[in-house]
Design a protein around this motif. Sequence first.
Motif, PDB file in Angstrom:
ATOM      1  N   ARG A 170      -6.757  -0.505  -5.266  1.00 52.87           N
ATOM      2  CA  ARG A 170      -7.914  -1.400  -5.131  1.00 52.87           C
ATOM      3  C   ARG A 170      -7.529  -2.869  -4.900  1.00 52.87           C
ATOM      4  NH1 ARG A 170      -7.625   0.467 -10.265  1.00 52.87           N
ATOM      5  NH2 ARG A 170      -7.302  -1.028 -11.947  1.00 52.87           N
ATOM      6  N   ASP A 171      -6.398  -3.298  -5.442  1.00 51.81           N
ATOM      7  CA  ASP A 171      -6.005  -4.700  -5.281  1.00 51.81           C
ATOM      8  C   ASP A 171      -5.441  -5.008  -3.893  1.00 51.81           C
ATOM      9  OD1 ASP A 171      -6.790  -5.271  -7.864  1.00 51.81           O
ATOM     10  OD2 ASP A 171      -4.777  -4.978  -8.710  1.00 51.81           O
ATOM     11  N   VAL A 172      -5.112  -3.957  -3.143  1.00 46.30           N
ATOM     12  CA  VAL A 172      -4.574  -4.173  -1.787  1.00 46.30           C
ATOM     13  C   VAL A 172      -5.407  -3.423  -0.749  1.00 46.30           C
ATOM     14  CG1 VAL A 172      -2.186  -4.689  -2.433  1.00 46.30           C
ATOM     15  CG2 VAL A 172      -2.897  -2.301  -2.206  1.00 46.30           C
ATOM     16  N   CYS A 173      -6.667  -3.153  -1.091  1.00 45.91           N
ATOM     17  CA  CYS A 173      -7.549  -2.425  -0.191  1.00 45.91           C
ATOM     18  C   CYS A 173      -8.656  -3.335   0.327  1.00 45.91           C
ATOM     19  CB  CYS A 173      -8.170  -1.230  -0.894  1.00 45.91           C
ATOM     20  SG  CYS A 173      -9.331  -0.305   0.161  1.00 45.91           S
ATOM     21  N   ASP A 229     -13.121   2.321  -8.539  1.00 43.61           N
ATOM     22  CA  ASP A 229     -12.734   1.700  -9.812  1.00 43.61           C
ATOM     23  C   ASP A 229     -11.484   2.338 -10.404  1.00 43.61           C
ATOM     24  OD1 ASP A 229     -14.783  -0.126  -9.727  1.00 43.61           O
ATOM     25  OD2 ASP A 229     -16.177   1.133 -10.869  1.00 43.61           O
ATOM     26  N   GLN A 273       0.832  -1.202   0.000  1.00 41.56           N
ATOM     27  CA  GLN A 273       0.000   0.000   0.000  1.00 41.56           C
ATOM     28  C   GLN A 273       0.868   1.254   0.000  1.00 41.56           C
ATOM     29  OE1 GLN A 273      -2.286  -0.567   3.564  1.00 41.56           O
ATOM     30  NE2 GLN A 273      -3.931  -1.706   2.551  1.00 41.56           N
TER      31      GLN A 273
END
Length: 210
Positions: free
Chosen positions: A202-205, A197, A11
């Motif tokens: 987003r992939d690590v949230c 979006d 992040q």
Amino acid sequence: MRVTKKIKEEQLAILERVYFDAKPELVFNTPFELLIAVILSAQCTDKRVNIVTARLFQKASTPEAIIELGLSALEEEIHDCGFFHNKAKNIMATCHRLVEEYNGEVPEKFEQLLALPGVGRKTANVVASVAFGYPAIAVDTHVFRIANRLKLAMGETPEEVELGLMKAIPKEKWSAAHHWLIWHGRRICKARKPLCDACPLRDVCPSFSG
């Protein structure tokens, strides 16, 4: 999503890459001008504060000048920056303290800053970090929101989140990370309608449900 130390590192790496050039949006020329701008920024946008301070600092940009200006005139100068009565009272009291105890200069140490009227942890951290280069993390509404949404540092109070971020972020990056989180909050992870979006995190949230 379980947010591990590795996820937190990812992040932070993304935030650093995206917001590497993040810096304060408040306009100031001296530590004193920064201090006044941050006091004014409570419940007020930086854009509005910059309009107010551009007007105020033309007339009074030192503690002595603001004292000479007087409380009523100060209130008039900052009236369009929310809670102006209370802010004016605190600014005037702080100016007197600076003149009486610090020869009109803004002290560098966090504890000294925190003792000034109207100065809380966020303001003291911003001034210590931005004006004097001390490593610090100032938790405003954006930092508080993003830290909790990412589970980078969770807490119910700004101080809890501040302590959590100090553990999660390497000390040499505290001040920079403060600005990464603010910019992310203002541009992507907004309070009411986060742009999930379009979010690079987003992939690590753990809050993303796309």
